[in-house]
Scaffold this motif. Sequence first.
Motif, PDB file in Angstrom:
ATOM      1  N   HIS A 105       0.667  -1.252  -0.152  1.00 36.49           N
ATOM      2  CA  HIS A 105      -0.030   0.055   0.129  1.00 36.49           C
ATOM      3  C   HIS A 105       0.837   1.431   0.071  1.00 36.49           C
ATOM      4  O   HIS A 105       0.637   2.335  -0.787  1.00 36.49           O
ATOM      5  CB  HIS A 105      -0.837  -0.050   1.387  1.00 36.49           C
ATOM      6  CG  HIS A 105      -1.680   1.384   1.476  1.00 36.49           C
ATOM      7  ND1 HIS A 105      -2.626   1.929   0.479  1.00 36.49           N
ATOM      8  CD2 HIS A 105      -1.523   2.273   2.572  1.00 36.49           C
ATOM      9  CE1 HIS A 105      -2.915   2.908   1.100  1.00 36.49           C
ATOM     10  NE2 HIS A 105      -2.357   3.221   2.166  1.00 36.49           N
ATOM     11  N   GLU A 108       2.470   1.778  -3.348  1.00 36.58           N
ATOM     12  CA  GLU A 108       1.402   2.242  -4.282  1.00 36.58           C
ATOM     13  C   GLU A 108       1.083   3.795  -4.354  1.00 36.58           C
ATOM     14  O   GLU A 108       1.076   4.291  -5.228  1.00 36.58           O
ATOM     15  CB  GLU A 108       0.277   1.235  -4.400  1.00 36.58           C
ATOM     16  CG  GLU A 108      -0.688   1.585  -5.562  1.00 36.58           C
ATOM     17  CD  GLU A 108      -1.953   1.095  -5.296  1.00 36.58           C
ATOM     18  OE1 GLU A 108      -2.136   0.172  -6.427  1.00 36.58           O
ATOM     19  OE2 GLU A 108      -2.435   0.805  -4.506  1.00 36.58           O
ATOM     20  N   ARG A 109       0.958   3.963  -2.901  1.00 27.31           N
ATOM     21  CA  ARG A 109       0.952   5.508  -2.633  1.00 27.31           C
ATOM     22  C   ARG A 109       1.663   6.124  -3.164  1.00 27.31           C
ATOM     23  O   ARG A 109       1.388   7.410  -3.795  1.00 27.31           O
ATOM     24  CB  ARG A 109       0.528   5.610  -1.040  1.00 27.31           C
ATOM     25  CG  ARG A 109       0.046   6.985  -0.772  1.00 27.31           C
ATOM     26  CD  ARG A 109       0.019   7.195   0.849  1.00 27.31           C
ATOM     27  NE  ARG A 109      -0.417   8.642   1.311  1.00 27.31           N
ATOM     28  CZ  ARG A 109      -1.563   8.981   1.698  1.00 27.31           C
ATOM     29  NH1 ARG A 109      -2.640   8.140   1.794  1.00 27.31           N
ATOM     30  NH2 ARG A 109      -1.692  10.127   1.788  1.00 27.31           N
ATOM     31  N   ARG A 110       3.140   6.295  -2.833  1.00 20.61           N
ATOM     32  CA  ARG A 110       4.314   6.914  -3.057  1.00 20.61           C
ATOM     33  C   ARG A 110       4.387   6.874  -4.740  1.00 20.61           C
ATOM     34  O   ARG A 110       4.552   8.119  -5.182  1.00 20.61           O
ATOM     35  CB  ARG A 110       5.530   6.180  -2.645  1.00 20.61           C
ATOM     36  CG  ARG A 110       6.886   6.993  -3.103  1.00 20.61           C
ATOM     37  CD  ARG A 110       8.018   6.316  -2.522  1.00 20.61           C
ATOM     38  NE  ARG A 110       9.141   7.103  -2.718  1.00 20.61           N
ATOM     39  CZ  ARG A 110      10.457   6.723  -2.318  1.00 20.61           C
ATOM     40  NH1 ARG A 110      10.672   5.760  -1.578  1.00 20.61           N
ATOM     41  NH2 ARG A 110      11.328   7.659  -2.517  1.00 20.61           N
ATOM     42  N   LEU A 113       1.440   9.338  -6.161  1.00 19.01           N
ATOM     43  CA  LEU A 113       1.765  10.529  -5.968  1.00 19.01           C
ATOM     44  C   LEU A 113       2.908  11.083  -6.598  1.00 19.01           C
ATOM     45  O   LEU A 113       2.815  12.453  -6.545  1.00 19.01           O
ATOM     46  CB  LEU A 113       1.752  10.867  -4.321  1.00 19.01           C
ATOM     47  CG  LEU A 113       0.278  10.737  -3.597  1.00 19.01           C
ATOM     48  CD1 LEU A 113       0.628  10.655  -2.214  1.00 19.01           C
ATOM     49  CD2 LEU A 113      -0.628  11.335  -4.212  1.00 19.01           C
ATOM     50  N   TYR A 139      -8.429   7.214  -1.109  1.00 17.52           N
ATOM     51  CA  TYR A 139      -7.430   6.335  -0.934  1.00 17.52           C
ATOM     52  C   TYR A 139      -6.883   6.593   0.232  1.00 17.52           C
ATOM     53  O   TYR A 139      -6.445   7.851   0.686  1.00 17.52           O
ATOM     54  CB  TYR A 139      -6.531   6.509  -2.088  1.00 17.52           C
ATOM     55  CG  TYR A 139      -5.226   5.755  -2.276  1.00 17.52           C
ATOM     56  CD1 TYR A 139      -5.172   4.361  -3.063  1.00 17.52           C
ATOM     57  CD2 TYR A 139      -4.087   5.712  -1.663  1.00 17.52           C
ATOM     58  CE1 TYR A 139      -4.372   3.734  -3.192  1.00 17.52           C
ATOM     59  CE2 TYR A 139      -3.024   5.110  -1.668  1.00 17.52           C
ATOM     60  CZ  TYR A 139      -3.313   3.894  -2.488  1.00 17.52           C
ATOM     61  OH  TYR A 139      -2.213   2.914  -2.495  1.00 17.52           O
ATOM     62  N   GLY A 140      -6.514   5.558   0.995  1.00 14.44           N
ATOM     63  CA  GLY A 140      -5.762   5.693   2.117  1.00 14.44           C
ATOM     64  C   GLY A 140      -6.591   5.481   3.379  1.00 14.44           C
ATOM     65  O   GLY A 140      -7.747   5.499   3.644  1.00 14.44           O
ATOM     66  N   THR A 245      -5.067  -2.515  -0.740  1.00 11.88           N
ATOM     67  CA  THR A 245      -5.024  -0.857  -0.956  1.00 11.88           C
ATOM     68  C   THR A 245      -6.483  -0.224  -0.526  1.00 11.88           C
ATOM     69  O   THR A 245      -7.313  -0.858  -0.696  1.00 11.88           O
ATOM     70  CB  THR A 245      -4.683  -0.071  -2.416  1.00 11.88           C
ATOM     71  OG1 THR A 245      -5.572  -0.771  -3.114  1.00 11.88           O
ATOM     72  CG2 THR A 245      -3.172  -0.542  -2.673  1.00 11.88           C
ATOM     73  N   HIS A 247      -9.037   1.861  -0.841  1.00  8.67           N
ATOM     74  CA  HIS A 247      -9.680   2.598  -1.970  1.00  8.67           C
ATOM     75  C   HIS A 247     -11.038   2.351  -2.060  1.00  8.67           C
ATOM     76  O   HIS A 247     -11.416   1.170  -1.372  1.00  8.67           O
ATOM     77  CB  HIS A 247      -8.676   2.665  -3.083  1.00  8.67           C
ATOM     78  CG  HIS A 247      -9.077   1.654  -3.966  1.00  8.67           C
ATOM     79  ND1 HIS A 247      -8.216   0.470  -3.797  1.00  8.67           N
ATOM     80  CD2 HIS A 247      -9.857   1.057  -4.912  1.00  8.67           C
ATOM     81  CE1 HIS A 247      -8.387  -0.462  -4.426  1.00  8.67           C
ATOM     82  NE2 HIS A 247      -9.313  -0.149  -5.393  1.00  8.67           N
TER      83      HIS A 247
END
Length: 253
Positions: A105, A108-110, A113, A139-140, A245, A247
Amino acid sequence: MTEWLMTSAVYLTVWCALLILARQPLLKLLGAWGMYALWCLSPLMLLLAALPRVHTDLSIIPQSFSVALSSGRQSLQLIEQASLSPGLCLLASSFLLAGLMTIAHLAERRQLLRGATRVNGLTDQLSVYQCEVSQPILYGMVQPIILLPLDFFQRFDAKSRQLIIQHELAHWHRRDHLANGIATFLLAMFWFNPLCWLGYRQFRIAQEMSCDAHVLDGAPKTTRICYAEAMVAVSATPELRHFATLHYGEKTC
């Protein structure tokens, strides 16, 4: 520990099976809100399994439910043959899977963004970004954000954009991202139970349906039509991402 894990697995299996099999009658009786609330009660099965006076005889469980636990029993037998503590090994594997989910997670977030563009003017409650996603998502879990596809302003008119943002904010206000985190933790703990995976899918569908009902509560007919059209447009481009993730991309309208 082993007895508690397997008893919890039995309780979760029965609970998920009941909610899945009785889905349509429960929806008619309780509505989308009630159905989602029942799925949110799933973690209570772990507390019931911890009660000292609760003793579960696996022989009384229907055969269809017992089949769902066969993989778990086989895993325990293999572990016991290796002279290891089954409960300890299952707990370790659960934390390992939870750790891998968290790492996936965060990575993927990094990645999402890295090339994202900040969007202003849609809402001042959460940060909004445009990036490489196929549909709008919340998301998150710890610091949720709203992610929009790069063609968001071209695909949707002003009214649809407002309703879509309202939908994602409704998830946030209802703390659905936290409920999703708990559900993911249960998946990691009971990875050997197939009905938990199927139940997670149904939980997410119920979550989306109840969110739709929340947004449309008291809305006029014109707004409902516009909302339905927006959700159909969103559903036309499914968001396929790793299940861990946090979301909300599966629109059910």
